[in-house]
Design a protein around this motif. Structure first.
Motif, short mmCIF file in Angstrom:
data_model
loop_
_atom_site.label_atom_id
_atom_site.label_comp_id
_atom_site.label_asym_id
_atom_site.label_seq_id
_atom_site.Cartn_x
_atom_site.Cartn_y
_atom_site.Cartn_z
N LYS A 1 63.54 41.16 83.36
CA LYS A 1 62.95 42.50 83.38
C LYS A 1 61.74 42.58 82.45
N LEU A 2 61.86 42.01 81.25
CA LEU A 2 60.85 42.27 80.23
C LEU A 2 59.81 41.16 80.03
N THR B 1 55.93 48.83 84.31
CA THR B 1 56.51 48.23 83.11
C THR B 1 57.17 49.28 82.22
N LEU C 1 56.68 48.02 75.63
CA LEU C 1 57.30 46.71 75.51
C LEU C 1 57.74 46.42 74.08
N THR D 1 60.41 50.11 83.69
CA THR D 1 61.38 49.06 83.42
C THR D 1 61.87 49.13 81.97
N CYS D 2 60.96 49.38 81.05
CA CYS D 2 61.35 49.47 79.63
C CYS D 2 62.34 50.62 79.43
N THR E 1 51.41 50.32 77.59
CA THR E 1 52.33 49.28 78.07
C THR E 1 52.81 48.43 76.91
N THR F 1 51.17 41.58 80.54
CA THR F 1 50.50 42.49 79.61
C THR F 1 49.51 41.73 78.72
N ALA G 1 56.80 40.77 82.48
CA ALA G 1 55.95 41.95 82.25
C ALA G 1 55.16 41.79 80.95
N HIS H 1 50.52 48.35 86.66
CA HIS H 1 51.36 47.53 85.78
C HIS H 1 51.98 48.40 84.68
#
Lengths: 646, 646
Positions: free
Chosen positions: B332-333, B390, B299, B393-394, B295, B340, B336, B386
């Motif tokens: 979005k980021l 995530t 990110l 989403t990334c 994750t 994290t 998250a 998660h």
């Protein structure tokens, strides 16, 4: 359960809808070929296999039906898009490659070109003899295509356009058909003539010779391995002052005379640009359809597995329990199944609207086209996010078995993953929807007489007053399982969010306001408004489709399914409804219980509902379902490969 | 922004925590090898590459440190798990294969075996000379392992166990290291002696000879291509009355004497079984750690891209806007990213607790072990979900570039996807958490004196009364950005859900109740309670870690990040808080605004925060970031492959 067992065929007749004939044709033809992706193929082998599928599709003559009578077709846009969607049950690489060739590339020549281009190219595009690309996206500009940087500069001395990539960010990127097969590209570039730029236009630019070698000045590279869709040869194009004849400009919305004079039937450059982009609507509708097919297939696999697989023992009966009898498993799959039905009805409605506007003799209707574009953008976004989330859930619902390639879910996940960001990034598309809704809203408000206008605005601003209106009281009371009540709740959310967004946007227009800051701060609000609009559109289309069902047993089942969709959406947004006084906290508890109850009611029909999609059995091959079709498929794949290579 | 610029190294020192030395060691050693997955490798090539990585790890001597002094190690469990997590920045196939060999296989021999097994096998397991499998899961039983069907029947005449697969559903499935490399398997089977079954036990069963051929009676097949982790050779094992010596039984918790007499230090078979399963805790903690690393890497890539990539023009400045300056992109980021960080602090806390219990000289503490297992199960579930959400989403936040294999996100997504369902299906794990919480709760309630007990139960039942208590008034008022208030809100949700679940479960125990129906109907409630518990545990660990930070500027930043995590979790659950009277509708609007505000405050530090993970630069190679490390990586990969093959 009082509902009797339902014949999946009766459900299928409802779902197949207006273009059922083309659905059956694709089932009969491609279902036999078993054009499934094979996870063991290398990229080149997969590309070969998809090229073979392209030939089969071309031979079927189906792409021709979408073109006009002069090309031997009948302009049956609805049939073409429906046939395209059906490919989503097979190999999505084939769906995308077909979409590039006949939808994007062929569609651009048809819609942006004129007779000279049609006569010269369309026949060979239809037969697949002229494979082409749709070269719009650049490395630096994907969403903001109005600011593409490739240039097409007219040279009156030679009567040619000089197509050029000025910098690395202007490289055409992710272009389907470019890495291996494309011979010609429709290149979108800033048109410059007599030292003046006229915005983005499209030109035909040959990129490869008959032997497949890149033409002088054209540098082609391969995007390489992707998460999925590896049967599609995505590539990059760089142009070093490549010259093409003046006639290569697709000149329906803008032309350059021999002397370099620019002319266009549309004066406003922004309007011109968006009119050209309007031709993309078919691509977006097709992607929504393909996403729907992939979602249906994933659910068909996961529901069958959930109906078969047992785990843990019921202490009373001593028997192991079927997964789909667990509430949490139903919660994972059944609301998603209900939404998939709703999306399918919305898709059928959307295709019908497109067909009415675009088929020969269709109404030429600018407002209708604009509404279609908004709907297409919104439904594409919601359908593809729904696909990504649902296929993910299906994979997880099948545990380790769902992770194995042989059970198909990994490929479905990987292939559809890009749908949320190609043919328009979903977030950007929803912003587009919001903008259109806001401008329509402003238009509506603007037309009211000044007195009512003042009252209207005041009403919007006085949120606390609105909270005491009868509407909210009504909404907080009605029967949640009543369709009319569900529709009122959806509409209330749409209108409330839109009015609020309009209020915030007006601030952006106030003198001295930092427009970017206001817009940016309201972005999440705008997206919510757009989402609420699409939700309402989908529920309306779904409700109307259910009402039209003749078979009473099927209608009753689909009616419950529609309620499951509606209530699970309301459940997902229940914080909003409570926050804004449309539902009380006590009512949302009833809502959650109602979703659970509907899951239990739909559960006995889950298998019939996924069978109702009518996905050819060979395309559902998954060893975890006890169908040992894997070996059969492999055998067949080899035969197909030989045919493709030989 | 008032917060000064923060040095990523200062952040990294905080994150690296207690086992920073091993982190640096892995960075220095493997970072140079650039053991990244190469998407163009075939399955066999990838397996070769991972086998090569296994040799490098074995040579590093790191696996040894986790074993006890007799094996030359120092039982440094924490260091081993931390080192394992670091592999999540490289090739996750290597992480999983290492986990199978040294964690599951080696760990089972260590924990379930006794000196005779340790002396004979551990050295060769540590060096990798004896590659092995952990053969627990069967095709028909993955979650409900208590009902595995493979049998190990003792034959007193030959003093052997006969290991047998009675039917297709009893086939060992998805077994890592089985398809190609494993020589021995720890096989979990129903132990039968003198005609009596004693439940699931583990035995060492040789499966391949020195040449790699399957031994007589053992049928090995390959699970084939998977969504990801294709460097791990997952396979299937079928045993046809395979005989192994009596001594092959891993006999720490159950033994069979030469004459067939069964004995165990734990009388209760269920307790015995769960004690054996308790050894799995390290695997779950390691998966949570690996998910965290993946994750973080996703990110790091997406945040760098969002901080670089521009799209659309600010109407005021006329400049194109960096993606991460858009609120929706931050939305979005950044929450998250905040979560994290919180998960990383919770993970560090979890590893510390495990180390305290399992390292030599650690407290042998049954209650502690039980609590550790519950935490590990819960954190594994939340960390892996998660990760899945995530990384997805990334990918989307990077658009088309995120779909290309060269930018690494597809591999991260595909590799981690199975984490939510292996080492315990997340849904099943959360049910396990809920069950433990309920039994602890019953225990607490049971210990109260009868008068208080009645009052306690009445208080729980009288929900409407509770809604008027001072606690709720307090909670609906406090400062949302105050940590103590956030923690109170988390705890209130946990306690409320748990008490409600306990009430529902008591009904299941009423005479004549359909226990399955009551349990099933309450399943979603139980899962929510478990989730709320884990959320509280994570926030507590995170809050405490932030408090310990010495550098005031770093502490302030991490404090905000912790608030962003807490408030975005509250935002996600805000429907519940409003429904149960802990927050008013007006307060939740403040909550949403606070999340937006925190996004804006954290945004300038986004790059420093992802740099703080300290991921070696070569492992972040992604052409879309402008680092043309791809070619470099490829060159290196070839060199490694040669080394692996040669």
């Amino acid at each position: 359960m009082t509902t009797p067992e339902i014949d999946p065929l009766a459900i299928r007749r409802v779902l197949d809808g207006r273009w059922s004939a083309v659905r059956d044709e694709v089932r009969a033809q491609l279902g036999q070929q078993r054009l499934l992706p094979d996870p063991d193929l290398t990229t080149e082998q997969h590309r070969d296999r998809v090229a073979h599928g392209m030939r089969l599709i071309a031979e079927s003559g189906r792409p021709r039906t979408g073109f006009d009578a002069a090309r031997g077709g009948r302009g049956d846009v609805g049939a073409v898009v429906t046939g395209f969607q059906m490919l989503g049950y097979g190999d999505l690489s084939l769906l995308v490659k077909a979409g590039v060739q006949w939808g994007l590339f062929g569609g651009a020549v048809q819609a942006l070109g004129t007779e000279r281009h049609h006569a010269r190219h369309l026949e060979r595009i239809i037969t697949g003899e002229l494979p082409g690309c749709f070269a719009m996206t650049e490395t630096g500009h994907g969403s903001d295509v109005q600011h593409l940087r490739t240039t097409a500069t007219y040279d009156p001395d030679t009567r040619e356009f000089v197509v050029h990539t000025p910098d690395a960010a202007a490289r055409k990127d992710y272009i389907g058909n470019a890495a291996r097969d494309g011979r010609v590209a429709v290149v979108f570039a800033q048109l410059v003539t007599r030292g003046e730029s006229h915005g983005v236009h499209a030109l035909l630019v040959p990129i490869r010779d008959a032997s497949g070698a890149a033409l002088p000045g054209v540098t082609i590279s391969d995007c390489g391995r992707k998460a999925g869709l590896n049967g599609v040869d995505n590539g990059r194009l760089v142009f070093d002052s490549v010259r093409v004849p003046r006639e290569n400009l697709l000149d329906r919305y803008g032309d350059v005379a021999e002397d370099g004079t620019y002319s266009s039937p549309i004066d406003n450059p922004t309007r011109r640009f968006f009119t050209m982009l309007g031709t993309l609507v078919r691509g977006r509708i097709s992607v929504a359809g393909g996403a729907g097919a992939a979602t249906q297939k994933a659910l068909a696999i996961a529901v069958r597995y959930g109906d078969l697989r047992r785990q843990f023992t019921d202490p009373t009966s001593g028997e192991e329990v079927v997964l789909l009898d667990y509430l949490v498993h139903q919660r994972k799959l059944l609301p998603a199944l209900a939404t998939t039905y709703a999306m399918q009805f919305a898709q059928e409605d959307l295709v019908g609207r497109m067909h009415a506007l675009q088929a020969p003799g269709g109404e030429r209707d600018e407002a209708g086209q604009r509404e279609l574009e908004t709907r297409a953008a919104g439904i594409k976004a919601i359908a593809t996010w729904h696909a990504t989330a649902t296929i993910q859930t299906c994979r997880e619902a099948c545990g380790g078995a769902g992770y194995l390639a042989e059970n198909q879910l990994p490929q479905l996940k990987a292939d559809t993953d890009v749908f949320t960001t190609f043919e328009g990034d979903n977030t950007v598309l929803l912003q587009l929807v919001a903008k259109t809704l806001l401008s329509d809203h402003a238009h509506r408000v603007g037309r009211l007489d000044p007195l009512r206008k003042a009252g209207f605005a005041a009403g919007l601003a006085a949120d606390t007053v609105a909270e005491r209106t009868g509407l909210r009281t009504l909404l907080s009371r009605g029967d949640l399982r009543e369709r009319a009540h569900q529709r009122r709740l959806f509409r209330a959310r749409e209108e409330h969010l839109l009015a609020g967004a309009a209020r915030r946007m007006r601030r952006a227009l106030a003198p001295g306001a930092d427009r970017f800051a206001v817009f940016n701060g309201a972005q999440d609000h705008l997206l919510q408004a757009a989402r609420a609009h699409v939700d309402r559109v989908v529920l309306d289309a779904s409700a109307e489709a259910v009402e039209r069902v003749e078979d009473p047993a099927v209608r009753e089942l689909l009616d419950r399914l529609c309620s499951l969709h509606a209530l699970s959406r309301l459940e997902a947004e229940r914080a909003w409804y409570v926050e804004h006084g449309y539902l009380t906290a006590a009512r949302t508890k009833v809502l959650v219980a109602a979703v659970n109850a509907l899951c239990a009611e739909v559960r006995p029909h889950a298998r019939a509902l996924v069978d109702g999609f009518g996905i050819p059995e060979p395309w559902l091959a998954a060893p975890m379902l006890g169908v040992d079709a894997e070996a059969q498929r492999r055998g067949d794949a080899r035969a197909d490969d030989l045919a493709a290579v030989g």
